[in-house]
Enzyme design. Structure first.
Site, short mmCIF file in Angstrom:
data_model
loop_
_atom_site.label_atom_id
_atom_site.label_comp_id
_atom_site.label_asym_id
_atom_site.label_seq_id
_atom_site.Cartn_x
_atom_site.Cartn_y
_atom_site.Cartn_z
NE ARG A 1 -2.47 0.49 3.61
CZ ARG A 1 -2.37 1.47 4.61
NH1 ARG A 1 -2.56 2.88 4.31
NH2 ARG A 1 -1.93 1.14 5.83
CG HIS A 2 1.49 5.60 -2.34
ND1 HIS A 2 1.23 6.75 -1.62
CD2 HIS A 2 2.46 5.75 -3.13
CE1 HIS A 2 2.08 7.60 -1.83
NE2 HIS A 2 2.81 6.99 -3.00
N PRO A 3 1.35 5.12 1.17
CG PRO A 3 3.47 6.44 1.60
CD PRO A 3 2.82 5.28 0.66
CG LEU A 4 1.53 10.12 1.06
CD1 LEU A 4 2.61 11.20 0.37
CD2 LEU A 4 1.05 10.57 2.48
CG PHE B 1 -1.03 3.88 -5.27
CD1 PHE B 1 -1.27 4.89 -6.30
CD2 PHE B 1 0.46 3.42 -5.47
CE1 PHE B 1 -0.26 5.33 -7.10
CE2 PHE B 1 1.04 3.83 -6.27
CZ PHE B 1 1.02 4.72 -7.14
#
Length: 398
Positions: free
Chosen positions: A233-236, A240
């Site tokens: 997972r993307h942090p932002l 995603f």
């Protein structure tokens, strides 16, 4: 320069002396050679680069060594002997670039630190790659890829959210330092055209890992957010990440609201567009714990191929999560010619140079050298006669 060394390419005419081993240095000099430089790899007499004996092997040759030592000529030399030092000094006098990746202080003890080398050749671009750089309290410590990843914090943000820290699957500690060193060398050569003088380049694996973590570091320094492991997972931004389908997983990356709208259409879930929890990427990331289960259930309803077709039709960025064999067989990879056989007909295949210059084609890559394969030719270039070369061999200098 001998005819054997001459090659077309952007760096044609540039001579590189390579005193590197393992991966962090050889990857840099592989690239310089692929760009057309004449790379002379100076190896330990009798043993050579440490990776020559690392398995697995193909035709009794280390695949590890072959992969990152293409486009080089090999000279064996005892750098601890007076005559060996004299030969090495002569090499540096006629070189444009010197690359080494020993611990800080090793080249100084051999008598070839930057100060001494610059006296021999003020135009020399001198690049040192090490675990921690030439300064600081750790300068003399040993380091490897996993150490750089661990100490930098890279491992702390890699792995599943509830799992243990993990090393990134490729040796990015070594390779990142090679790439930054290559950039430094090319920049220094450009500077030399203006000033007429070389310079010293100090690249540390630890520094390079921090540079690769730019967003994670910036978020902590400026927002106080401590980055952590998030799996795929993307942090932002969300969604995603990877999702499991009815058979194989896929990666889905939605960066804009337009892509989010198209994704909801492809999923037949237009109701999500009006959900107050998910108005934009930042909100979706903040509420991922609520969004992820919804999407995970939808994606499990069909197989990978069906979802990739649907998402492609909707122009939503998505991909299969390929194995290495699948990636190498991918039509895009094949069309770009990213697998090369060196030499042709040998069956020795490697990843190709990921730089394409249609108006200035890169030279054809050359096979990695046998240990000391070019010793005589290089010494003849330096002005040694064949009897002198044989005497050096008898004295165990080469």
């Amino acid at each position: 320069m001998s005819a054997d060394a001459a090659s077309p390419g952007p760096l044609s005419g540039i001579r590189v002396i390579d005193a590197t081993h393992m991966l962090a240095g050889p990857y840099c000099t592989w690239l310089l050679g692929a760009l057309g430089a004449d790379v002379i790899k100076v190896e330990r007499r009798g043993a050579g680069d440490f990776t020559r004996i690392i398995a697995p092997f193909r035709d009794q040759k280390s695949i590890y060594f072959m992969s990152v030592n293409r486009n080089k000529r090999s000279l064996t030399l005892d750098l601890k002997s007076p005559r060996g030092k004299a030969i090495f000094a002569r090499l540096l006098k006629g070189a444009d670039v010197f690359v080494e990746n020993n611990r800080a202080g090793v080249m100084d003890r051999l008598g070839f630190g930057y100060g001494a080398a610059a006296e021999l050749n003020p135009r020399l671009v001198y690049a040192s790659i090490s675990g921690f750089g030439q300064t600081g309290p750790y300068r003399n410590k040993p380091s490897f890829d996993a150490i750089a990843q661990a100490l930098s914090g890279m491992m702390s943000i890699t792995g599943e959210e509830t799992g243990a820290p993990a090393r990134v699957g490729a040796s990015i500690g070594d390779i990142a330092s090679s790439l930054f060193a290559t950039i430094g060398v090319l920049s220094a050569l450009q500077q030399r055209t203006r000033t007429g003088r070389g310079t010293f380049i100090d690249v540390a694996m630890l520094d390079c890992q921090l540079a690769l973590m730019e967003n994670a570091v910036a978020r902590y320094l400026n927002a106080g957010e401590v980055p952590r492991r998030l799996g795929s997972r993307h942090p932002l931004i969300a969604p995603f990440q990877a999702f499991q389908t009815a058979d194989e997983p896929i990666a889905v990356c939605v960066d804009t609201n337009e892509q989010w709208e198209r994704l909801c259409g492809a999923l037949a879930r237009l109701d999500l567009l009006s959900d107050a929890r998910f108005p934009d990427g930042s909100a979706r990331a903040a509420n991922h714990a609520e969004l992820e289960p919804i999407l995970a259930e939808i994606f499990r309803s069909r197989g990978r191929a069906a979802w990739l077709d649907a998402l492609d039709e909707a122009d939503v960025p998505a991909s299969a999560i390929n194995s290495v064999p699948e990636a190498l067989a991918d039509p895009q990879v094949v069309s770009r010619g990213m697998v090369t056989e060196i030499p042709a007909g040998s069956g020795h295949r490697f990843v190709g140079v990921p730089i394409q210059m249609p108006a200035t084609p890169l030279p054809e890559e050359k096979a990695p050298p046998e240990l000391g394969e070019h010793t005589d030719a290089i010494l003849r270039d330096l002005g040694f006669s064949q009897p002198e070369i044989e005497a050096l061999r008898a004295e165990a200098v080469i």
